[in-house]
Design a protein around this motif. Structure first.
Motif, PDB file in Angstrom:
ATOM      1  N   VAL A  69    -140.586  38.570 -52.071  1.00 44.16           N
ATOM      2  CA  VAL A  69    -139.345  39.175 -51.570  1.00 44.16           C
ATOM      3  C   VAL A  69    -139.740  40.286 -50.608  1.00 44.16           C
ATOM      4  N   LEU A  70    -139.223  40.203 -49.374  1.00 43.35           N
ATOM      5  CA  LEU A  70    -139.500  41.240 -48.383  1.00 43.35           C
ATOM      6  C   LEU A  70    -138.290  42.160 -48.316  1.00 43.35           C
ATOM      7  N   VAL A  71    -138.543  43.450 -48.316  1.00 49.63           N
ATOM      8  CA  VAL A  71    -137.429  44.396 -48.186  1.00 49.63           C
ATOM      9  C   VAL A  71    -137.568  45.098 -46.843  1.00 49.63           C
ATOM     10  N   TYR A  72    -136.541  44.941 -45.985  1.00 43.97           N
ATOM     11  CA  TYR A  72    -136.570  45.541 -44.650  1.00 43.97           C
ATOM     12  C   TYR A  72    -135.645  46.749 -44.598  1.00 43.97           C
ATOM     13  N   HIS A  73    -136.094  47.750 -43.831  1.00 42.12           N
ATOM     14  CA  HIS A  73    -135.264  48.925 -43.590  1.00 42.12           C
ATOM     15  C   HIS A  73    -134.546  48.674 -42.272  1.00 42.12           C
ATOM     16  N   LEU A  74    -133.210  48.574 -42.292  1.00 45.19           N
ATOM     17  CA  LEU A  74    -132.537  48.067 -41.103  1.00 45.19           C
ATOM     18  C   LEU A  74    -132.287  49.099 -40.012  1.00 45.19           C
ATOM     19  N   LEU A  91    -138.195  47.872 -39.683  1.00 40.36           N
ATOM     20  CA  LEU A  91    -139.567  47.711 -40.176  1.00 40.36           C
ATOM     21  C   LEU A  91    -139.578  47.223 -41.623  1.00 40.36           C
ATOM     22  N   LEU A  92    -140.663  46.570 -41.980  1.00 36.02           N
ATOM     23  CA  LEU A  92    -140.830  46.090 -43.350  1.00 36.02           C
ATOM     24  C   LEU A  92    -141.040  47.295 -44.258  1.00 36.02           C
ATOM     25  N   HIS A  93    -140.180  47.432 -45.279  1.00 36.78           N
ATOM     26  CA  HIS A  93    -140.257  48.574 -46.189  1.00 36.78           C
ATOM     27  C   HIS A  93    -141.229  48.246 -47.322  1.00 36.78           C
ATOM     28  N   LYS A  94    -141.049  47.056 -47.918  1.00 31.90           N
ATOM     29  CA  LYS A  94    -141.975  46.619 -48.968  1.00 31.90           C
ATOM     30  C   LYS A  94    -142.054  45.110 -48.991  1.00 31.90           C
ATOM     31  N   GLU A  95    -143.219  44.620 -49.345  1.00 30.32           N
ATOM     32  CA  GLU A  95    -143.352  43.178 -49.574  1.00 30.32           C
ATOM     33  C   GLU A  95    -143.777  43.015 -51.025  1.00 30.32           C
ATOM     34  N   LEU A  96    -142.959  42.333 -51.824  1.00 32.26           N
ATOM     35  CA  LEU A  96    -143.233  42.221 -53.255  1.00 32.26           C
ATOM     36  C   LEU A  96    -143.472  40.761 -53.612  1.00 32.26           C
ATOM     37  N   SER A  97    -144.578  40.504 -54.257  1.00 34.76           N
ATOM     38  CA  SER A  97    -144.843  39.137 -54.681  1.00 34.76           C
ATOM     39  C   SER A  97    -144.242  38.988 -56.073  1.00 34.76           C
ATOM     40  N   VAL A  98    -143.071  38.364 -56.157  1.00 33.14           N
ATOM     41  CA  VAL A  98    -142.305  38.352 -57.411  1.00 33.14           C
ATOM     42  C   VAL A  98    -142.397  37.004 -58.114  1.00 33.14           C
TER      43      VAL A  98
END
Length: 1224
Positions: free
Chosen positions: A497-502, A506-513
């Protein structure tokens, strides 16, 4: 307390992902310092220093195949400002010219509907900068005016054209790479199409060459390379010779004239075009990684090579000097056998897979010290060259590669060891010139050996390949305004799951879930979300369900359903209730589960006979407010209870108190009370059920029979008093719960995949997603607001939708991009200056024209008021605060090294001009100041050698620190001669046919090497038809020095030859009798200006040479040629500084003229006479006026006061408002 501001302004933007195969060559690094590349039908613009996306341009309907930045090779002023112009071409043959800063298309060009093979901006015209040359398949080249979109001319050729390359030294020479061979065009001009078919040559494939059979011993390899004699033939090669032309790339070398490079997968060939002969081969050994692309450098004779594993290597040409033959090798009797390029540095390779491979590389055109690699998965890697000085002793002599030395000069001027310099500024400041054969390197302590290495300084990664499941975090409210961040969670097909700051994109966090494709995401708070994934079903149709609760700040992920999840029916959807208390999990063939989100416990698993669910939605209504009121009342009652007697409390109240005490003790953990919430769902028949959940009890409260007009319900949305249902057939049904009316609207768009209400109180907009697009509806008016259809107005298919803010939607699409759009869903580019960047970007092109030019003046004319400063508020610049702040932001974004140089009082004016031209990426300025700095400095060094009268007697034979050979005709004569001799020696070693030998003989005769020429003439074999001619010529050359009468006869014969069209032969004869000056005059009469300049430099004394070149300058300045900028450089190389100042002034380049005059006065290069003083004050006065137009008052006052009488009126005009202010 300081007012707290939080940035939640979200601008429309596009997050890009992996690239398409068509985008392979669509990348360019502009002089402006920005990199543009194609991503499907989009053009992405990123900053090379900070690796941030600055702009995404969307207008092409098809994949982009080429992008090219306009060149900055012209004088910039308020009329022709610094601007970001970019041309992009697509598969359907459309070319769009963009104003990148504003994000608008200036012009669209279309000729045929086939993919454009190549485009290039014309860079040499002093008159027009709007010309764009394009290859329209299969075989047309068309010249366009890119400002108006008009076609100037069109020309077709016999073969399919693959690409083309302009000769950087002569803009009338153009070479086409075709499917069969190479076509040379020598009469290219913007005004009319080239005449004739061009000179066509064939390449016999180098695979027949022995360069492939890598021989064991080095000596053997050397001999093998010498056998790669001829590669270019006029005749079509025989059938067994023709392999389909596998030449990957053709390019001229910008570092030396008339050399070209051909790239094959396993070798690079360097050709000398005067003899059409290979003079250098760079072969890869058997185990090496093949080449993909090569970029030749301008500042040094070096090559950036990209290999198939994504590794970038830098190769630099080896110097041949006596200094480097170490004692253990026997000295080479004939040192120059081959142009050898040694590997000097290489970067790390990438992991290449089926889907991830390197696409192409670009190199920084201004400094040539950085390369960017574009990878097919959307990554951009920026590698910078760094130099490190190493001490002499540590050098390992075993490597056998001659050392590289750091240059003596920095920014064009020799500097001492202690002066501050920044060697990594550009390639020519990192490594010195390759010495020419037979020249000693100046020995001395100044020479420092350097090593180069690549450093990864920027990385931009794209979205992974689709599918996507997207979900925006809960909306902004008055309560969360202090901590709110607009975060978008993107579930991907590989389980992360990629979390972007809109706001920044920019990519805020990339989580391997998860371990498989993420199917859906629901946020449980601003900092946590639930996501679910299902594995591929087994033969029983059962899967492994993963439902994870993720805490964003820590990245911790918990299996929400504990041990459950193996071998069960797949989860269809998850829905979190409005207050984030409860979670409904819907399965495909298994009853519904209800969970408590806060305690992660199951509340109810429905019985087997529970209806199958097709759609489900939680109601926004709940009883939290009334509960809270009750809680408050009870608390008050409890407080009263301690004072008042028990009997006064009614029985009801006491029961409520006991309940609430119990509830309070339970909710100590979560500080929440379990409020009552409702949800509705539909079954296969379309019946609507309404259930209530409170605490851990679930009650069935109502059922509404199906609506006959609706098919099978697929989704429900509920907000306020409106409930909307969508079905398989594309009908939307709007229920007004208050008025108890329903309206069905057929959209005729097939299956309604998803409907969602926009956030914000009272906002009744709704987005509906279909298989072929999306629509936005206003549920109050029950009418459509906007619509988007795949194939009709967009090329992509929509995969998922959500609301970003109350007026912006998010679309995830199958081209691997996620777009944040206005509610109209029109794809828009944004203005670059409106964008929120996390790191400041140095790019003066983004400022308004007046401001960027004022900033330049501010940097150039340091110190202000006697002090060096980068604070713009210190100078009198009466612009509005906003512009001043923007300028200050630009100044602050410069790197500390650059700031240090700009603030250094010992950094001279010429060096400052060169540095600023590099910072601005101003091509014409960079060349002008490089040549000016070189000659101003070297002539001032020569002067002290004697009295001014005897300055011509100083021998100019030995040049200590010559101008780089890439400036060709502008170099010092002695250095130029040596270079030409080395070149002809190399050609001689490589000759293989009679034609080649003949060309070498001609060159040797012109260079005055008669003995060597005679040897070659006598080599002609007796059965050659030219045998008699050549033998006689040999006799003539040896006896020519004798008597006077023979000279006059030869002169007569020569003039007759020239008159009868044998120009080259006549010139040769004149050179034999030392009448080279006449030869130059004849060449100029017949329009061979470049040849004349070449001959003058290699044969004439400096005075005679100067006469020839001055005539050339007059020719270049004439209106029909109009190459004044080139004429200026020639004048600089002759040391005619006064003429340069005059010409600059007449061309209205006042800024350059004023700075040049200042530099000349510092070096004492312009004698002070009445004429010069008059010119200087005129230049200063005009420059002061132009600064006044920019609003840069202090600069205007400074130059007006320098201009003396000419600037007096202007000075009074500038100072009068000041006096008024002081009087007030």
């Amino acid at each position: 307390m300081l007012p707290f501001t939080v940035n939640f302004k979200v601008s429309a933007r596009t997050l890009t992902g992996a690239l398409n195969a068509h985008n392979k060559a669509a990348v360019d690094w502009g002089w402006q310092g920005l990199i543009a590349y194609g991503c499907h039908s989009l053009v992405v613009v990123i900053d090379s220093n900070t690796a941030q996306t600055l702009q995404v341009l969307e207008k092409h309907k098809a994949d982009v195949v080429k992008v090219k930045w306009a060149r900055e090779n012209y004088h910039h002023n308020i009329g022709s400002p610094y601007s970001l112009r970019l041309a992009s071409a697509d598969v359907n043959g459309k070319i769009i010219v963009w104003d990148v800063a504003a994000g608008v298309a200036q012009c669209e060009i279309q000729e045929h509907a086939k993919p454009i093979q190549d485009v290039q901006w014309l860079w040499n015209q002093d008159a027009s900068r709007d010309l764009l040359l394009a290859i329209h398949p299969p075989n047309y080249i068309v010249l366009w005016n890119a400002d108006t979109g008009t076609k100037l001319w069109k020309k077709s050729y016999a073969d399919n054209i693959l690409s083309f390359s302009f000769d950087p030294f002569d803009p009338s020479h153009l070479t086409l790479l075709t499917s069969e061979g190479i076509v040379f065009i020598s009469d290219f001009s913007p005004s009319k199409p080239p005449s004739g078919p061009g000179k066509k040559v064939y390449i016999s494939s180098p695979h027949s060459s022995p360069a492939h059979n890598k021989l064991a011993a080095a000596t053997g390899a050397k001999k093998a390379l010498n056998k790669v004699k001829i590669l270019i033939t006029q005749e079509k090669p025989s059938a067994e010779f023709i392999t389909l032309n596998d030449c990957l790339q053709l390019a001229y070398l910008p570092s030396k004239r008339n050399h070209m490079l051909l790239l094959y997968p396993r070798e690079i060939l360097i050709l000398d075009l005067e003899v059409n002969q290979t003079v250098g081969v760079i072969a890869i050994e058997r185990t090496g990684v093949p080449f993909l692309q090569v970029i030749p450098c301008f500042q040094r004779d070096g090559l950036f090579c990209l290999h198939e594993n994504g590794c970038i290597t830098l190769r630099v040409r080896r110097s041949y000097n006596s200094i480097f033959t170490t004692s253990n090798e026997e000295p080479d009797p004939d040192p120059v056998q081959e142009l050898t390029y040694d590997l000097r540095s290489q970067c790390d390779a990438i992991r290449v897979t089926k889907t991830v491979r390197p696409f192409s590389m670009v190199c920084c055109p201004v400094n040539e010290n950085a390369a960017a690699l574009i990878v097919s998965d959307g990554r951009v890697m920026i590698w910078e060259l760094k130099s490190a000085v190493c001490n002499r002793n540590s050098r390992s002599s075993s490597s056998g590669v001659s050392p590289l030395y750091s240059p003596v000069s920095f920014c064009g001027i020799p500097v001492g060891v202690l002066q501050s310099k920044l060697p990594d500024l550009s390639l020519d400041n990192m490594i010195g010139q390759s010495a020419i054969a037979g020249e000693e390197h100046p020995k001395g302590p100044v020479l420092q050996e350097v090593h180069l290495r690549f450093l990864l300084t920027g990385l931009l990664s794209g979205l992974p390949s689709p599918q996507f499941a997207i979900r925006m975090c809960p909306p902004l409210t008055t309560k969360n305004i202090k901590v709110y961040q607009p975060l978008l969670a993107v579930g991907t097909s590989n389980g992360s799951v990629l979390v972007y700051h809109l706001t920044s994109g920019l990519l805020h966090k990339e989580l391997s879930v998860h371990s498989c494709e993420v199917k859906g995401i629901e946020w449980t708070s601003l900092t946590g979300f639930l996501s679910f994934a299902t594995s591929t079903p087994n033969n029983m149709g059962l899967v492994r369900n993963e439902l994870q609760l993720v805490d964003l700040p820590t990245g911790r992920s918990i299996a929400f359903r504990g041990e459950r999840g193996n071998d069960e029916s797949p989860i269809e959807m998850i829905k979190v209730s409005h207050l984030k208390q409860y979670l409904a999990v819907v399965f495909k063939d298994k009853p519904l589960e209800l969970w408590d989100v806060r305690t992660r416990t199951i509340l109810r698993e429905m019985s087997k006979n529970f209806p199958a669910i097709t759609a489900l939605e939680w109601s926004p209504s709940h009883n939290l407010k009334s509960l809270r009121k009750k809680q408050l009342a009870t608390r008050e009652a409890m407080a009263r209870q301690t004072v008042v007697s028990d009997t006064e409390l009614s029985i009801v109240e006491s029961s409520v108190i006991s309940l609430l005490q119990e509830a309070e003790s339970k909710s100590e953990l979560s500080q929440n009370i379990s409020a009552r919430e409702h949800f509705v769902f539909t079954d296969n028949d379309g019946q609507v059920y309404h259930l209530t959940v409170e605490g851990n009890s679930v009650k069935d409260s109502a059922r509404i029979p199906p609506d006959g007009s609706m098919g099978s319900i697929t989704c429900i949305a509920w907000k306020g008093d409106t409930l909307v249902l969508g079905d398989m057939d594309g009908n939307l049904n709007f229920w007004d719960l208050k008025g108890r009316v329903s309206r069905g609207i057929p959209t005729h768009r097939s299956w309604v995949r998803k409907i969602r209400f926009a956030p914000g109180k009272g906002n009744q907009k709704l987005i509906a997603m279909y298989s072929d697009g999306a629509e936005v509806w206003d549920t109050k008016e029950v009418q459509m607001v906007s619509s988007l259809r795949s194939g009709r107005n967009v090329t992509f298919r929509v995969l998922d939708v959500d609301w970003c803010t109350s007026d912006k939607v998010i679309l995830a699409s199958d081209d691997g991009c996620i777009r944040v759009l206005e509610m109209s869903m029109k794809s828009t580019c944004f203005r670059m200056d409106e964008q929120e960047l996390t790191e400041p970007v140095w790019c003066p092109y983004l400022l308004v024209p007046r401001a960027s030019l004022a900033l330049k003046a501010f940097l150039l004319h340091q110190p202000w008021n006697g002090q060096y400063s980068l604070d713009i508020s210190q100078v009198d610049y009466p612009e509005n605060e906003e512009i001043k702040n923007l300028l200050q932001e630009q100044l602050n974004s410069l790197s500390n090294d650059i700031k240090k140089l700009l603030l250094d009082p010992e950094f001279t004016l010429l060096q400052r001009c060169l540095l600023v031209s590099r910072l601005y990426g101003d091509e014409s300025e960079l060349h002008f100041w490089t040549v000016a700095a070189h000659y101003l400095h070297s002539l001032s060094q020569e002067k002290p050698a004697g009295t001014p009268g005897s300055k011509e007697t100083v021998p100019r034979g030995k040049v200590n620190n010559p101008l780089d050979i890439c400036y060709d005709i502008l170099c010092e004569n002695a250095y130029f001669q040596k270079f030409q001799l080395e070149r002809v020696n190399l050609q001689e070693v490589k000759r293989s046919t009679y034609d080649h030998t003949r060309k070498c003989t001609d060159q040797l005769l012109l260079l005055g090497q008669t003995d060597r020429a005679v040897q070659l003439l006598l080599e002609t074999s007796a059965d050659n038809q030219h045998y008699y001619c050549d033998s006689l010529k040999a006799c003539l050359v040896t006896t020519v020095t004798s008597s006077g009468p023979s000279q006059s006869t030869i002169k007569l014969v020569a003039t007759n030859m020239i008159a009868n069209g044998k120009l080259a032969e006549g010139v040769q004869l004149l050179c034999l009798i030392d009448k080279a000056a006449d030869a130059c005059r004849y060449l100029q009469t017949y329009g061979e200006w470049n040849r004349a300049a070449w001959l003058a430099k290699v044969r004439l004394s400096s005075e005679e040479c100067a006469d020839v070149l001055k005539r050339w300058v007059d020719h270049l300045c004439s209106p029909q040629v109009n190459q004044k900028s080139k004429a200026l450089l020639v004048l600089l190389s002759l040391g005619c500084f006064f003429s340069v100042a005059e010409t600059l002034h007449s061309m209205r380049h006042f800024d350059r003229a004023a700075l040049f005059v200042e530099a000349c006065l510092k070096y004492g290069a312009v004698g002070v006479t009445e004429d010069t003083e008059k010119l200087i004050s005129a230049i200063y006065a005009d420059y002061a006026r132009s600064l006044k137009n920019l609003g840069f008052k202090q600069g205007a006052v400074l130059f007006a006061s320098k201009a003396g009488a000419a600037g007096r009126d202007l000075l009074n005009e500038l100072e009068s408002p000041r006096q008024e202010q002081t009087e007030e």
